[in-house]
Design a protein around this motif. Structure first.
Motif, PDB file in Angstrom:
ATOM      1  N   GLN A  22      -6.658   1.733   6.945  1.00  0.00           N
ATOM      2  CA  GLN A  22      -5.728   0.642   7.210  1.00  0.00           C
ATOM      3  C   GLN A  22      -6.482  -0.606   7.656  1.00  0.00           C
ATOM      4  OE1 GLN A  22      -2.248   1.649   9.598  1.00  0.00           O
ATOM      5  NE2 GLN A  22      -2.544   3.818   9.151  1.00  0.00           N
ATOM      6  N   LEU A  69     -11.826   3.884  -0.413  1.00  0.00           N
ATOM      7  CA  LEU A  69     -11.346   2.628  -0.975  1.00  0.00           C
ATOM      8  C   LEU A  69     -12.419   1.877  -1.747  1.00  0.00           C
ATOM      9  CD1 LEU A  69      -9.365   1.376   2.164  1.00  0.00           C
ATOM     10  CD2 LEU A  69      -8.436   2.532   0.146  1.00  0.00           C
ATOM     11  N   TRP A 107      -9.180  -9.516  -0.787  1.00  0.00           N
ATOM     12  CA  TRP A 107      -8.377  -9.299  -1.990  1.00  0.00           C
ATOM     13  C   TRP A 107      -8.460 -10.436  -2.996  1.00  0.00           C
ATOM     14  CZ3 TRP A 107      -7.554  -4.490  -2.461  1.00  0.00           C
ATOM     15  CH2 TRP A 107      -7.323  -3.683  -1.334  1.00  0.00           C
ATOM     16  N   LEU A 139      -8.259  -2.194   4.684  1.00  0.00           N
ATOM     17  CA  LEU A 139      -7.337  -2.875   3.780  1.00  0.00           C
ATOM     18  C   LEU A 139      -6.913  -4.235   4.336  1.00  0.00           C
ATOM     19  CD1 LEU A 139      -5.060   0.138   2.771  1.00  0.00           C
ATOM     20  CD2 LEU A 139      -6.581  -1.124   1.249  1.00  0.00           C
ATOM     21  N   THR A 182       0.832  -1.203   0.000  1.00  0.00           N
ATOM     22  CA  THR A 182       0.000   0.000   0.000  1.00  0.00           C
ATOM     23  C   THR A 182       0.868   1.255   0.000  1.00  0.00           C
ATOM     24  OG1 THR A 182      -1.807  -1.130   1.162  1.00  0.00           O
ATOM     25  CG2 THR A 182      -1.760   1.282   1.268  1.00  0.00           C
ATOM     26  N   LEU A 208      -5.229  -4.456  -5.401  1.00  0.00           N
ATOM     27  CA  LEU A 208      -4.769  -3.493  -4.405  1.00  0.00           C
ATOM     28  C   LEU A 208      -4.240  -2.235  -5.080  1.00  0.00           C
ATOM     29  CD1 LEU A 208      -4.013  -2.598  -1.543  1.00  0.00           C
ATOM     30  CD2 LEU A 208      -1.898  -3.932  -1.764  1.00  0.00           C
ATOM     31  N   GLU A 209      -3.467  -2.418  -6.141  1.00  0.00           N
ATOM     32  CA  GLU A 209      -2.932  -1.258  -6.861  1.00  0.00           C
ATOM     33  C   GLU A 209      -4.059  -0.392  -7.427  1.00  0.00           C
ATOM     34  OE1 GLU A 209      -0.020  -0.155 -10.657  1.00  0.00           O
ATOM     35  OE2 GLU A 209      -0.192  -2.224  -9.962  1.00  0.00           O
ATOM     36  N   LEU A 226      -2.639   7.762   5.147  1.00  0.00           N
ATOM     37  CA  LEU A 226      -3.618   6.682   5.175  1.00  0.00           C
ATOM     38  C   LEU A 226      -4.280   6.668   6.542  1.00  0.00           C
ATOM     39  CD1 LEU A 226      -4.615   4.329   3.325  1.00  0.00           C
ATOM     40  CD2 LEU A 226      -2.996   2.862   4.548  1.00  0.00           C
ATOM     41  N   ILE A 249      -5.828   1.563  -4.606  1.00  0.00           N
ATOM     42  CA  ILE A 249      -5.048   2.705  -4.133  1.00  0.00           C
ATOM     43  C   ILE A 249      -5.050   3.834  -5.156  1.00  0.00           C
ATOM     44  CG2 ILE A 249      -2.742   3.475  -3.451  1.00  0.00           C
ATOM     45  CD1 ILE A 249      -4.259   1.749  -1.383  1.00  0.00           C
TER      46      ILE A 249
END
Length: 397
Positions: A254, A290, A262, A257, A231, A269-270, A249, A273
């Protein structure tokens, strides 16, 4: 346009380099990433891989031990876990690091083209072959050849690939003379090849030939220690690309995430973000930035009862539902499927195996929102085989 193969210079292949970043505890953590991830975004599904989680550190130690050898490597893992990036890292740590790295997606070639692409062809080998052309094995000679989605290779090509690996030479299409090659092969797949062998979709002798060294990449949800370092890496990359100042963040972000499963792994994830930095306010990423909640899927309870189907079509739906409810418990899934199948047989109705097979595939496809990648993964099939079934069922053109 989908790129079928990537033939990069040694400098570009080494763009997958080992960097160091500061961890939460102050210790350094190994991060493999591309120097120019924007250039790579269309070529690979994951642009960074971090070795912060204890399981990932064990993997990194294994890579450092096996990379200098000439042994064939088989990388396994879900889509988006960074298989090509790991392959490039193995190449970069090997004695072939100064030579060419060639990456090929086996699933992108049609069955009629795969032989000429891999092994090359001579002039006049087929209509339109006005001059000879080397295949990717010849192109990669002296360096490393990476075959992604190896499980998608047709059985006929698996036989020829096995011979190439054994004899260390290729015969172009339409030729009679063998050409020696010096290539290190790294293969990757998101399919359970052992199961594919049992099902007759993959040759057992080729499987063991590839599995000299196995590098299993765990999904991101099984290595939570990698989530925050990745991240931070992606936040730094996209903050610079979007010309943002320092972005923080939030604690709620956090926690979100770390709690998210996932399913799309590092690539997802990319993307998350990237979007969060586009929509966040006041330089702070919050949980709502998010947009993760819509992706959650509540798993069905493992003990869910399986009703007796009235028709064979219902049996297909029930069988698939039972498999989904079982989650990762293959034995329970098999038992439920057996019960549904027995109920169908006991009904005395005529069973058309091919029609039922197509119905099973169609039901799985609809259950996975017509996403071929997720459907193939759920059924443990290659995407090419899934597409064949869907075409027979009339679900796609």
């Amino acid at each position: 346009m989908e790129l079928l193969a990537h033939n990069f210079s040694s400098d570009f292949a080494r763009s997958a380099h080992l960097a160091r970043g500061a961890g939460d505890d102050g210790d350094s953590e190994a991060l493999v990433a591309f120097r120019d991830p924007q250039q790579m975004s269309l070529l690979v599904r994951a642009t960074a891989f971090v070795f912060a989680d204890p399981r990932s550190r064990q993997l990194h130690e294994l890579i450092e031990r096996i990379a200098p050898s000439e042994a064939t490597v088989l990388i396994t893992g879900e889509t988006g876990t960074g298989k090509e990036l790991i392959a490039r890292h193995v190449h970069g740590l090997s004695g072939r690091a100064e030579q060419t790295f060639v990456a090929i997606n086996c699933g992108a070639f049609s069955e009629t083209l795969v032989e000429s692409e891999l092994f090359g062809y001579e002039k006049g080998a087929f209509t339109g072959a006005q001059q000879g052309k080397p295949g990717w094995f010849e192109t990669a000679s002296g360096g490393t050849l990476f075959l992604d989605e190896i499980g998608d290779l047709p059985l006929a090509m698996q036989v020829k690939l096995l011979r190439v690996l054994q004899e260390r030479e290729v015969v172009r299409l339409g030729a009679r003379r063998a050409i020696p090659i010096d290539v290190r092969l790294i293969a990757a797949t998101n399919v359970d090849l052992a199961e594919a062998v049992r099902a007759g979709r993959f040759r057992e002798d080729l499987y063991y030939r590839l599995q000299v060294i196995g590098l299993p990449l765990r999904p991101l949800r099984e290595r939570p220690g990698d989530i925050m370092p990745l991240t931070r890496h992606f936040m730094a990359i996209y903050a610079q690309r979007l010309h943002l100042g320092e972005v923080e963040l939030g604690l709620d972000a956090q926690q979100a995430l770390l709690a998210y499963p996932w399913p799309g792994n590092i690539r997802e994830l990319e993307n998350v973000i990237h979007r969060a930095l586009l929509v966040c306010r006041s330089g702070v990423v919050r949980a709502e930035d998010l947009s993760l909640s819509g992706w959650h899927r509540a798993p069905a309870p493992a003990s869910a009862p399986v009703p007796v189907p009235d028709t064979w079509a219902g049996a297909a739906d029930i069988a698939y539902a039972a498999h989904g409810a079982a989650g990762q418990d293959d034995l329970l899934a098999a038992e439920r499927f057996a019960r549904a199948w027995q109920a169908l047989l006991d009904s005395g109705e005529a069973v058309e195996f091919e029609a039922m097979q197509q119905e099973l595939v169609r039901a799985a496809w609809e259950r996975n929102e017509r996403n071929q990648v997720r459907t193939a993964k759920h059924l443990n099939l290659s995407r090419n085989i899934l597409r064949t079934f869907l075409k027979k069922a009339g679900a796609i053109d």
